[in-house]
Design a protein around this motif. Structure first.
Motif, PDB file in Angstrom:
ATOM      1  N   CYS A   5     -50.875 -16.420  60.989  1.00 45.16           N
ATOM      2  CA  CYS A   5     -49.752 -16.240  61.907  1.00 45.16           C
ATOM      3  C   CYS A   5     -48.496 -16.786  61.228  1.00 45.16           C
ATOM      4  O   CYS A   5     -48.575 -17.334  60.133  1.00 45.16           O
ATOM      5  CB  CYS A   5     -49.988 -16.951  63.248  1.00 45.16           C
ATOM      6  N   CYS A  38     -46.541 -19.260  62.151  1.00 52.85           N
ATOM      7  CA  CYS A  38     -46.171 -20.640  62.488  1.00 52.85           C
ATOM      8  C   CYS A  38     -45.989 -21.487  61.229  1.00 52.85           C
ATOM      9  O   CYS A  38     -46.671 -21.281  60.232  1.00 52.85           O
ATOM     10  CB  CYS A  38     -47.245 -21.282  63.363  1.00 52.85           C
ATOM     11  N   CYS A  69     -52.838 -18.947  66.675  1.00 52.17           N
ATOM     12  CA  CYS A  69     -53.483 -20.190  66.239  1.00 52.17           C
ATOM     13  C   CYS A  69     -53.967 -21.037  67.418  1.00 52.17           C
ATOM     14  O   CYS A  69     -54.747 -21.970  67.239  1.00 52.17           O
ATOM     15  CB  CYS A  69     -52.599 -20.978  65.277  1.00 52.17           C
ATOM     16  N   THR A 106     -47.259 -23.793  67.169  1.00 51.49           N
ATOM     17  CA  THR A 106     -48.416 -22.996  67.587  1.00 51.49           C
ATOM     18  C   THR A 106     -47.942 -21.687  68.217  1.00 51.49           C
ATOM     19  O   THR A 106     -46.778 -21.562  68.610  1.00 51.49           O
ATOM     20  CB  THR A 106     -49.268 -23.750  68.634  1.00 51.49           C
ATOM     21  N   CYS A 107     -48.857 -20.729  68.289  1.00 53.41           N
ATOM     22  CA  CYS A 107     -48.571 -19.440  68.914  1.00 53.41           C
ATOM     23  C   CYS A 107     -49.901 -18.904  69.446  1.00 53.41           C
ATOM     24  O   CYS A 107     -50.949 -19.525  69.226  1.00 53.41           O
ATOM     25  CB  CYS A 107     -47.960 -18.486  67.898  1.00 53.41           C
ATOM     26  N   LYS A 150     -48.639 -20.382  58.245  1.00 54.79           N
ATOM     27  CA  LYS A 150     -50.106 -20.465  58.350  1.00 54.79           C
ATOM     28  C   LYS A 150     -50.782 -19.208  57.789  1.00 54.79           C
ATOM     29  O   LYS A 150     -50.126 -18.233  57.444  1.00 54.79           O
ATOM     30  CB  LYS A 150     -50.482 -20.690  59.811  1.00 54.79           C
TER      31      LYS A 150
HETATM   32 ZN    ZN Z   1     -49.479 -19.675  65.109  1.00 51.43          ZN
END
Ligand code: ZN
Ligand code: ADP
Ligand code: MG
Length: 481
Positions: free
Chosen positions: A25, A27, A43, A39-40, A22
């Motif tokens: 980030c 991901c 995001c 996701t993290c 992304k």
């Molecule tokens: Zn993320």
């Protein structure tokens, strides 16, 4: 009816980038994973999480800018575009506003009246939002869910000047832009999956009026055909409205592909509604000339240059070059063939002819073609050295498509080798002449066209394997004796 008005169109295109991760980030951007598995904290927009810019996104933006004749900004700024929506967990989208990475570009399109330059106002980088799922599963019949896998996926937004004057010009521009981002490899170009999305801004004005009319924005239409339809419908709608004494209002409209009509979705926000301001979490982006030079070095051969090379270096007719260049995957396939085989005319004929026909018939993309350039060239070489005729080659090709075997194996196994032995052909020629005294008499009486009939008969007797040139020659010789 709308001949009374001039049409004005400007396009905003969202290009989803092919980066593995992304924009802010680490991901994954892979498509189709289970909801929220990619996701993290960044995001998901959790408090305190900080975005880190993906270098690859910047390089893709620079490449897109270079390929569309833009100036690359030495310094650009990320900004927050504030609005609330359940698929946007931060409450703002990180985008670029006052200082985008690319500006002042243009593309040349073909129109009925020749070439036309379409201005590109700007290209900026931004993150995508997530996706809402409304009652898509049985247990969620009456609920909505947020899938944030797509949140923070990198996009380029490419904004054109309001330079287009018809739906056809808009489509020509879009196809050109699409071709370029696919050639660059920065986007997979899939309209249906939303990797290349277009908002069309449409207005009309009386001929001769300098000032633009009020525009309607048509949102996210996912095929070239629908975009054309939507614009044409919208022009008619506005023209009728104005002629009836009404006024076009600035709004966002949705196109319904079932009815072919556009309908109002919401009033259009103005930029100030978004309260844009520089994102304090991200430092200004500095792109020095070294970096731009390195990106220039990474640019592939673009369609325009490829077309020119095909015409000038390979001596190809312009029409053929256009066909081969239209899709990058086809051009790549062709390039792989000519790298292995000098006879580029035959390569072009086969790629645009037999191969395309079969791909269409089987509905297969050239990238998934079971006959690789290596295999195809195997056939073309055997045509070239007269081992097989063009007609038999098609039979070899079909067999190759089925079995994946190479040309020489197929020719051997099926006994398809062309007969070039003069004695053997002569015998067939004699047989055909003996069996058709009537036609022989007519031919000798001056009906030259009958030569085709005799050649056909001999070829048939040889099961297509006799060398047609030799058959022709021998027949003419014998018939004039
Ligand atoms: Zn993320
Ligand atoms: P917004 O995000 O508010 O839509 P942008 O500046 O990103 O604003 O995009 C505006 C788009 O609309 C541009 O492509 C521009 O060329 C086009 N446009 C602006 N005014 C008109 C108009 N009167 N008629 C048609 N297109 C227009
Ligand atoms: Mg817009």
């Amino acid at each position: 009816m709308h001949d009374n008005f001039e049409v004005v169109i400007g396009l905003e295109v969202h290009v989803q980038l092919t980066t593995k991760t992304k924009i802010f980030c680490g991901c994954s951007t892979a498509f189709g994973s289970s909801p929220n598995s990619q996701t993290c904290p960044v995001c998901l927009g959790l408090p305190g999480a900080l975005p880190v810019l993906n270098r690859q996104v910047v390089e893709n933006a620079i490449k897109a800018g270079l390929a569309t004749n833009c100036q690359i900004a030495p310094r650009s700024i990320f900004a927050r575009k504030n609005y609330f929506y359940p698929d946007l967990p931060k409450g703002y989208q990180i985008s670029q506003f006052e200082l985008p990475i690319c500006e002042h570009g243009w593309l040349m399109i073909e129109t009925d009246d020749g070439e036309k330059k379409i201005g590109i106002t700007r290209i900026h980088m931004e993150e995508d939002a997530g996706k809402l799922l409304h009652g898509e599963t049985a247990e969620a019949a009456n609920s909505s869910f947020a899938d944030l896998n797509r949140a923070c996926t990198p996009l380029l937004e490419i904004v054109s000047e309001p330079d287009m004057r018809s739906a056809d010009e808009a489509i020509a521009y879009l196809k050109k832009l699409h071709q370029i981002v696919v050639y660059l490899g920065v986007c997979d170009g899939n309209l249906e999956e939303g990797s290349f999305r277009c908002d069309a801004n449409v207005s009309i004005r009386p001929w001769g009026q300098e000032e633009f009319g009020t525009r309607a924005e048509l949102k996210n239409i996912n095929s070239f055909r629908f975009i054309k339809q939507a614009i044409e419908y919208e022009v008619e709608r506005q023209a009728e409205l104005v002629e009836d004494g009404g006024k076009v209002i600035q709004e966002t409209r949705l196109f319904d592909s079932q009815t072919g009509m556009t309908r109002s979705m919401r009033g259009k926000e103005e930029a100030h509604d978004y309260r844009y301001f520089p994102d304090p979490d991200l430092v200004p982006l500095v792109v020095d000339s070294d970096w731009i030079e390195r990106c220039k070095g990474l640019l592939p051969e673009l369609p325009e240059a490829k077309r020119q090379r095909f015409v000038e270096e390979l001596g190809m007719p312009e029409r053929d070059a256009d066909i081969l260049v239209a899709e990058k995957s086809v051009a790549d396939y062709f390039d792989a063939c000519v790298a292995l085989h000098d006879d580029n005319k035959t390569c072009a004929n086969w790629v645009t002819g037999e191969l395309s026909r079969k791909l269409n018939e089987e509905n297969i993309a050239i990238g998934d073609c079971p006959v690789t350039p290596e295999l195809l060239v195997g056939i073309l070489k055997r045509i070239g050295d007269n081992t097989i005729s063009g007609k038999i080659a098609k039979q070899v090709f079909d067999e190759m498509w089925q079995s994946g075997k190479d040309a020489d194996t197929i020719i051997d196994e099926k006994g398809l080798k062309q007969v070039t032995d003069t004695g053997a052909i002569e015998q067939l020629v004699d047989e055909v002449i003996a069996a058709n005294p009537g036609q022989v008499a007519e031919y000798k009486g001056g009906k030259d066209k009958l030569i085709g009939f005799f050649v056909g008969q001999v070829m048939q007797k040889s099961k297509g394997k006799a060398n047609p040139g030799m058959v022709n020659q021998l027949l003419k010789k014998k018939l004039s004796e």
